[in-house]
Design an enzyme around this catalytic site. Structure first.
Site, mmCIF file in Angstrom:
data_model
loop_
_atom_site.group_PDB
_atom_site.id
_atom_site.type_symbol
_atom_site.label_atom_id
_atom_site.label_comp_id
_atom_site.label_asym_id
_atom_site.label_seq_id
_atom_site.Cartn_x
_atom_site.Cartn_y
_atom_site.Cartn_z
ATOM 1 N N HIS A 169 8.404 -7.166 10.523
ATOM 2 C CA HIS A 169 7.543 -6.646 9.461
ATOM 3 C C HIS A 169 6.713 -7.777 8.839
ATOM 4 C CE1 HIS A 169 7.109 -3.042 6.553
ATOM 5 N NE2 HIS A 169 5.992 -3.756 6.561
ATOM 6 N N ARG A 175 4.887 2.227 9.906
ATOM 7 C CA ARG A 175 6.208 2.517 9.347
ATOM 8 C C ARG A 175 7.141 2.891 10.486
ATOM 9 N NH1 ARG A 175 4.736 0.186 5.502
ATOM 10 N NH2 ARG A 175 4.721 0.828 3.314
ATOM 11 N N THR A 234 2.574 -0.709 13.881
ATOM 12 C CA THR A 234 2.565 -1.705 12.802
ATOM 13 C C THR A 234 2.488 -1.009 11.451
ATOM 14 O OG1 THR A 234 0.158 -1.920 13.021
ATOM 15 C CG2 THR A 234 1.506 -3.521 14.214
ATOM 16 N N GLU A 259 15.005 -1.453 7.002
ATOM 17 C CA GLU A 259 14.690 -2.887 6.974
ATOM 18 C C GLU A 259 15.331 -3.549 5.758
ATOM 19 O OE1 GLU A 259 10.246 -2.314 8.991
ATOM 20 O OE2 GLU A 259 10.452 -2.652 6.841
ATOM 21 N N ALA A 279 3.379 -8.447 10.232
ATOM 22 C CA ALA A 279 1.989 -8.330 10.677
ATOM 23 C C ALA A 279 1.016 -8.546 9.519
ATOM 24 C CB ALA A 279 1.757 -6.961 11.312
ATOM 25 N N TRP A 280 1.413 -8.174 8.319
ATOM 26 C CA TRP A 280 0.545 -8.269 7.136
ATOM 27 C C TRP A 280 0.563 -9.649 6.508
ATOM 28 C CZ3 TRP A 280 2.598 -9.568 2.314
ATOM 29 C CH2 TRP A 280 4.002 -9.644 2.275
ATOM 30 N N THR A 324 0.831 -1.209 0.000
ATOM 31 C CA THR A 324 0.000 0.000 0.000
ATOM 32 C C THR A 324 0.860 1.251 0.000
ATOM 33 O OG1 THR A 324 -1.771 -1.160 1.172
ATOM 34 C CG2 THR A 324 -1.815 1.233 1.235
ATOM 35 N N ASP A 370 6.367 -3.655 14.701
ATOM 36 C CA ASP A 370 6.543 -4.616 13.616
ATOM 37 C C ASP A 370 7.377 -4.032 12.494
ATOM 38 O OD1 ASP A 370 5.858 -7.192 12.304
ATOM 39 O OD2 ASP A 370 4.749 -5.922 10.895
ATOM 40 N N LEU A 409 -6.999 0.089 8.180
ATOM 41 C CA LEU A 409 -6.292 -0.620 9.240
ATOM 42 C C LEU A 409 -6.613 -0.028 10.608
ATOM 43 C CD1 LEU A 409 -2.841 -1.289 7.573
ATOM 44 C CD2 LEU A 409 -4.911 -2.674 7.569
#
Length: 316
Positions: A283, A233, A231, A262, A285-286, A73, A257, A157
């Site tokens: 990273h 950025r 969760t 990263e 969570a999604w 996204t 997260d 979200l």
């Protein structure tokens, strides 16, 4: 006309892409770096990316590129103004994480409020076995029920977290933008949310207005019993300030997260093992099975719609 499609980051998603229902040639690389973008996208009309950066320096060397289909996204890794200037359409994916990210955020809240990691460690260290009581105390245990949840970001979200939180009996308030001259109906002033929330959950895009929105001043403003969940950025939070606040007991805990860089190959202030009541997840969570399938399906749907002349989920 056959479309040359290049997926620069196939390993960034643990799910397979179905074949687009168009005439095409598909090339996939496991991972790519910014300095490989021009070489690998040479002659391609469509690029599939996730987190690799595409900048204004790349685009003049990619005259055939017509669509960037981002498997995410957020678009902060793409120079959108340069894409617009060069006539490159950017389409993202939306709504795929409306269950998985909120569930992960609630998981972090529950673990932090109930001092889950500390109790697990106590059991492993033999403290329960050595206890004279049938149960072991020593760390605070707070319910979600009756607690105030402050949410920054009212997209799908943020609203998904609110629905789950309300089911647990939490009072939900949405925070206004930091520095806003007026408070919109249905929102609460930024500083009031920071001061009064028992849990703060971040669901904002990363941009100039939100970068570092939770720093030293905000952490000192929070309740000492409050916890922070991010969760969204990593750049939304001053990570060194958060590490310092947790060590000093200025807030009760944090769950993240996401990190500002990263993967964190050069380390990160939040990866030091002496920080109390901190949970860091990589990273993911999604990344439920359903979430990842939603990403790959939407990417292909975006490509097919673009080729049909009806771009969808268009950012520029």
């Amino acid at each position: 006309m056959s479309m040359r499609i290049v997926n620069l980051e196939g390993e960034s998603i643990a799910a397979s892409f179905r074949k687009p229902a168009i005439e095409h040639e598909w090339t996939e690389y496991p991972l790519s770096t910014a300095d490989q973008v021009v070489e690998r996208l040479a002659g391609a009309q469509i690029a599939v990316i996730n987190k690799v950066r595409i900048t204004a320096e790349h685009l003049p060397h990619l005259p055939d590129l017509k669509l960037i289909a981002i498997a995410a996204t957020g678009t902060d890794n793409i120079d959108l103004a340069a894409c617009k200037e060069h006539g490159v359409v950017v389409s993202n994916v939306r709504g795929y994480a409306v269950h998985t990210v909120p569930e992960h955020a609630i998981l972090l809240m529950m673990a932090l409020r109930r001092s889950l990691l500390a109790y697990v460690q106590d059991v492993r260290d033999g403290l329960w076995a050595a206890s004279g009581n049938f149960c072991l105390f020593g760390h605070p245990v707070g319910d979600l029920h009756g607690a105030t949840l402050g949410i920054f970001g009212r997209g799908s979200l943020g609203q998904g977290v609110a629905r789950l939180a309300e089911a647990f009996g939490m009072r939900v308030i949405y925070g206004e933008h930091r520095g806003a001259s007026a408070v919109r109906e249905g929102y609460t002033a930024f500083e009031e949310v920071v001061r009064t929330a028992d849990v703060i959950s971040l669901h904002c895009p990363l941009n100039d207005a939100t970068r570092g929105m939770i720093g030293t001043a905000e952490l000192q403003m929070m309740k000492p019993t409050a916890v922070l969940v991010n969760t969204s950025r990593g750049g939304l939070v001053d990570e060194q300030a958060l590490a310092d606040a947790l060590r000093a007991g200025e807030i009760a805990g944090a769950g993240v997260d996401v990190l500002s860089k990263e993967p964190p190959r050069d380390g990160n202030p939040l990866l030091v093992p002496d920080i109390p009541n901190l949970i860091v997840t990589p990273h993911m969570a999604w990344a439920s099975d359903a979430g990842m399938k939603g990403v790959t399906d939407q990417v292909i749907e975006n490509i097919e719609a673009f080729v049909a002349g009806t771009p969808r989920n268009r950012v520029v």
